[in-house]
Design a protein around this motif. Structure first.
Motif, PDB file in Angstrom:
ATOM      1  N   ASN A 122      25.801  39.036   7.108  1.00 40.59           N
ATOM      2  CA  ASN A 122      25.841  40.101   6.164  1.00 40.59           C
ATOM      3  C   ASN A 122      27.073  41.025   6.365  1.00 40.59           C
ATOM      4  OD1 ASN A 122      25.057  41.227   8.647  1.00 40.59           O
ATOM      5  ND2 ASN A 122      24.175  43.074   7.535  1.00 40.59           N
TER       6      ASN A 122
ATOM      7  N   VAL B 246      22.150  35.323   3.227  1.00 38.46           N
ATOM      8  CA  VAL B 246      23.519  35.151   3.495  1.00 38.46           C
ATOM      9  C   VAL B 246      23.871  34.586   4.786  1.00 38.46           C
ATOM     10  CG1 VAL B 246      24.261  36.712   1.666  1.00 38.46           C
ATOM     11  CG2 VAL B 246      23.854  37.504   4.132  1.00 38.46           C
TER      12      VAL B 246
ATOM     13  N   ALA C 175      29.702  39.112   4.020  1.00 40.79           N
ATOM     14  CA  ALA C 175      29.302  38.714   2.609  1.00 40.79           C
ATOM     15  C   ALA C 175      29.951  39.886   1.907  1.00 40.79           C
ATOM     16  CB  ALA C 175      27.731  39.002   2.559  1.00 40.79           C
TER      17      ALA C 175
ATOM     18  N   ASP D 241      29.608  34.786  -0.346  1.00 33.12           N
ATOM     19  CA  ASP D 241      29.490  34.317   1.125  1.00 33.12           C
ATOM     20  C   ASP D 241      30.567  33.518   1.441  1.00 33.12           C
ATOM     21  OD1 ASP D 241      28.130  33.460   3.495  1.00 33.12           O
ATOM     22  OD2 ASP D 241      26.233  33.517   2.481  1.00 33.12           O
TER      23      ASP D 241
ATOM     24  N   ILE E 153      27.669  38.243  -5.457  1.00 39.05           N
ATOM     25  CA  ILE E 153      27.592  37.997  -4.109  1.00 39.05           C
ATOM     26  C   ILE E 153      28.535  36.867  -3.482  1.00 39.05           C
ATOM     27  CG2 ILE E 153      26.391  37.633  -1.963  1.00 39.05           C
ATOM     28  CD1 ILE E 153      23.856  38.821  -3.159  1.00 39.05           C
TER      29      ILE E 153
ATOM     30  N   ARG F 179      29.111  31.613  -4.052  1.00 42.85           N
ATOM     31  CA  ARG F 179      28.740  32.619  -4.540  1.00 42.85           C
ATOM     32  C   ARG F 179      27.599  32.668  -5.389  1.00 42.85           C
ATOM     33  NH1 ARG F 179      31.828  33.181  -9.989  1.00 42.85           N
ATOM     34  NH2 ARG F 179      32.823  31.440 -10.490  1.00 42.85           N
TER      35      ARG F 179
ATOM     36  N   ARG G   9      20.897  38.380   7.899  1.00 37.98           N
ATOM     37  CA  ARG G   9      20.863  37.244   7.366  1.00 37.98           C
ATOM     38  C   ARG G   9      20.500  37.619   5.791  1.00 37.98           C
ATOM     39  NH1 ARG G   9      17.004  33.796   8.255  1.00 37.98           N
ATOM     40  NH2 ARG G   9      15.510  34.883   9.657  1.00 37.98           N
TER      41      ARG G   9
END
Length: 306
Positions: free
Chosen positions: A180, A177, A183, A230, A228, A236, A270
């Motif tokens: 974080n 990501v 996210a 981002d 997830i 995603r 990250r």
């Protein structure tokens, strides 16, 4: 390695090349829609990069320990046949044995729809140290399936011994990501989790998980799909599983990252680990002669696309 297998790999646009990780080879796949890297040491997917995008998976530049049980942080390490610390042997490595031995490359080809197929295996009988540490005969296989839309991992464990084999496990996926703290993990609302950073206390998730920072949680009896989101990368990641009772979320946060010798201090910003697994109350037993499959499917889409 036999010549026919190498020919089949070359027909996929692939190659075998030496790697710095334990001086063991890597399988490299380069296609018009994506590239992928599989490390034979530890038998795991290191990288999956769709064309024109950043890698879906995180890789640390930190080389970690150089001993047999030194760890590296990247891709999708395999935690098997135990997740976390070994409850009986304190000196055994965390997260099992599978990620500390060389796997064998056994097949390359395509599925009927054209997706790339790579198969690797790890057999206990090929490694005397495994036989010393784990009193069961087993064979593990991973079937990797790649396309421009994403990747799949079919992880199979076969109990070849005459005794029931207890297992806890995870595909310990480090998702890349941009930040974080921005996210979000969707799909775990109202799911019960065990907070290992809070003395194993039990909580119920409320809404989305964000920020994805300083957490070590085992979501038990979790759903088969989560995502997830981002916002910085505007994408995603859709994560689907089979044979997985637990979803594990992990990120050490800044304070713990600075204390680790196997992680650069800013690495934690990250990635977020969203792991398909069977941990704690979701651990299980494989009967003699039986198998268990753990499947992971990851797709990527633009953040605003349905």
């Amino acid at each position: 390695m036999n010549g026919q297998l190498m020919k089949e790999l070359e027909e996929l646009g692939g190659e075998i090349r030496p790697a710095s990780l334990k001086k063991c080879d890597e399988i490299i796949i380069d296609q018009p829609g994506f590239s992928a890297v599989i490390a034979l040491w530890g038998g795991h997917l290191v990288s999956f990069t769709p064309s024109g995008q950043p890698d879906l998976l995180f890789q640390s530049e930190n080389k970690g320990g150089e001993g047999r049980f030194g760890r590296r942080h990247f891709g999708v390490p395999v935690c098997w046949p135990w997740f976390g610390a070994n409850e009986e042997k304190e000196d055994f490595p965390a997260h099992g044995l599978a990620r500390y031995f060389r796997w064998e490359f056994i097949e390359a080809g395509r599925f009927k729809n054209g997706d790339v197929k790579i198969v690797i295996r790890l057999a206990s009988e090929d490694h005397p140290l495994i036989e010393e540490m784990w009193p069961y005969v087993f064979e593990l296989r991973q079937v990797f399936r790649f396309s421009s839309k994403g990747f799949r991992i079919n992880f199979t464990a076969a109990n070849l011994s005459d005794q029931p084999m207890p297992v806890s496990e995870a595909l310990h996926t480090y998702f890349h990501v941009a930040d974080n703290k921005a996210a979000q993990v969707h799909g775990l609302d109202q799911v019960t989790y065990i907070d290992k950073f809070d003395e194993g206390r039990e909580y119920q998730q409320q809404g989305v998980v964000t920020p994805c920072n300083h957490m070590d949680r085992v979501y038990v009896s979790s759903p088969e799909e989560c995502e997830i989101h981002d916002p910085d990368l505007q994408r995603r990641l859709i994560i689907q599983t089979e044979g997985s009772g637990s979803t594990i979320l992990w990120n050490p946060g800044g304070k713990l990252a600075k204390k680790r010798a196997d992680m650069d201090k800013e690495d934690y910003r990250r990635f977020v680990c969203v792991e398909a697994g069977n941990a704690l109350s979701d651990a299980y037993v494989i009967a003699p002669g039986d198998i268990h499959q753990l499947k992971l499917k990851v797709k990527h889409k633009p953040l605003m696309e349905d």
